[in-house]
Design a protein around this motif. Structure first.
Motif, mmCIF file in Angstrom:
data_model
loop_
_atom_site.group_PDB
_atom_site.id
_atom_site.type_symbol
_atom_site.label_atom_id
_atom_site.label_comp_id
_atom_site.label_asym_id
_atom_site.label_seq_id
_atom_site.Cartn_x
_atom_site.Cartn_y
_atom_site.Cartn_z
ATOM 1 N N GLU A 40 0.854 -1.224 0.163
ATOM 2 C CA GLU A 40 -0.167 -0.051 0.135
ATOM 3 C C GLU A 40 0.824 1.151 0.054
ATOM 4 O OE1 GLU A 40 -3.929 -1.179 2.423
ATOM 5 O OE2 GLU A 40 -2.400 -0.033 3.295
ATOM 6 N N TRP A 41 0.356 2.186 -0.615
ATOM 7 C CA TRP A 41 1.082 3.750 -0.595
ATOM 8 C C TRP A 41 0.130 4.798 -0.692
ATOM 9 C CZ3 TRP A 41 0.505 0.601 -5.007
ATOM 10 C CH2 TRP A 41 0.086 1.253 -6.250
ATOM 11 N N SER A 42 0.475 5.845 -0.224
ATOM 12 C CA SER A 42 -0.261 7.125 -0.203
ATOM 13 C C SER A 42 0.656 8.316 -0.016
ATOM 14 C CB SER A 42 -1.338 6.948 0.951
ATOM 15 O OG SER A 42 -0.883 7.280 2.150
ATOM 16 N N ASN A 44 1.960 11.324 1.944
ATOM 17 C CA ASN A 44 2.170 11.481 3.415
ATOM 18 C C ASN A 44 1.289 12.518 4.112
ATOM 19 O OD1 ASN A 44 3.216 10.931 5.787
ATOM 20 N ND2 ASN A 44 5.244 12.026 5.607
ATOM 21 N N GLY A 48 -5.292 11.077 2.975
ATOM 22 C CA GLY A 48 -5.010 10.776 1.387
ATOM 23 C C GLY A 48 -5.442 9.503 1.101
ATOM 24 N N THR A 49 -5.699 9.597 -0.209
ATOM 25 C CA THR A 49 -6.195 8.356 -0.857
ATOM 26 C C THR A 49 -5.186 7.171 -0.941
ATOM 27 O OG1 THR A 49 -7.637 9.295 -2.597
ATOM 28 C CG2 THR A 49 -6.990 7.089 -2.979
ATOM 29 N N ILE A 50 -5.539 5.965 -0.394
ATOM 30 C CA ILE A 50 -4.595 4.809 -0.201
ATOM 31 C C ILE A 50 -4.612 3.954 -1.355
ATOM 32 C CG2 ILE A 50 -3.910 2.752 0.967
ATOM 33 C CD1 ILE A 50 -5.046 4.186 3.648
ATOM 34 N N TYR A 51 -3.472 3.749 -2.117
ATOM 35 C CA TYR A 51 -3.384 2.852 -3.439
ATOM 36 C C TYR A 51 -2.722 1.515 -2.838
ATOM 37 C CZ TYR A 51 -4.030 7.471 -5.586
ATOM 38 O OH TYR A 51 -4.627 8.562 -5.738
ATOM 39 N N ASN A 52 -3.058 0.555 -3.602
ATOM 40 C CA ASN A 52 -2.572 -0.907 -3.392
ATOM 41 C C ASN A 52 -2.256 -1.685 -4.581
ATOM 42 O OD1 ASN A 52 -4.651 -3.123 -3.864
ATOM 43 N ND2 ASN A 52 -5.604 -1.332 -2.797
ATOM 44 N N TYR A 76 5.411 10.522 -0.124
ATOM 45 C CA TYR A 76 4.639 9.339 0.215
ATOM 46 C C TYR A 76 5.046 8.559 1.297
ATOM 47 C CZ TYR A 76 3.171 10.509 -4.592
ATOM 48 O OH TYR A 76 2.653 11.062 -5.872
ATOM 49 N N TRP A 78 4.642 4.165 2.711
ATOM 50 C CA TRP A 78 4.209 2.968 2.262
ATOM 51 C C TRP A 78 4.305 1.803 3.245
ATOM 52 C CZ3 TRP A 78 7.432 -1.390 0.891
ATOM 53 C CH2 TRP A 78 8.820 -1.067 1.229
#
Length: 92
Positions: A40-42, A44, A48-52, A76, A78
Motif C-alpha cells: 500500500e502507498w499514499s 504522506n 490521502g487516498t490509499i493505493y495498493n 509518500y 508505504w
C-alpha cells in the motif's frame, strides 16, 4: 507452518517516504516463506487516498514501480504485508 511476521528493513527510507525517480524499487525482508505480498502507498498526509497492488503472487521481496506513478515534490508513505502458501498473512 507459522504465521508470517511483519516485514522488516523496508526500503526506500524504512517505509516512511518515497523519493521520486525514473523508477522505484521497493524491498523488504521477511523471515517467513513468502508466497505473495500486498503493498500500500499514499501521499504522506492525513486523509490521502490509499493505493495498493492487490495480492501479488511472488516469492521475491521487491516491487518495481514504473516512472509516472509518483509525482515530484510530493512525499509518500508505504507499507507491505506478506502471505505464506497456506494463506496466513503478516501484519503491515
Amino acid at each position: 507452518m507459522s504465521i508470517p511476521t511483519i516485514p522488516l528493513n523496508l526500503s526506500p527510507s524504512g517505509g516512511n517516504s518515497i523519493v521520486v525517480s525514473v523508477s522505484n524499487t521497493f524491498t523488504w525482508q521477511s523471515d517467513s516463506i513468502q508466497n505473495a505480498y500486498y503493498l500500500e502507498w499514499s501521499l504522506n498526509e492525513v486523509g490521502g487516498t490509499i493505493y495498493n497492488t492487490g495480492w501479488i503472487i511472488d516469492s521475491l521481496s521487491q516491487h518495481i514501480f514504473n516512472s509516472g506513478v509518483f509525482i515530484n515534490t510530493k512525499i509518500y508513505k508505504w507499507r507491505v504485508k506478506v502471505r505464506n502458501s497456506i494463506g496466513q498473512e503478516s501484519s503491515f
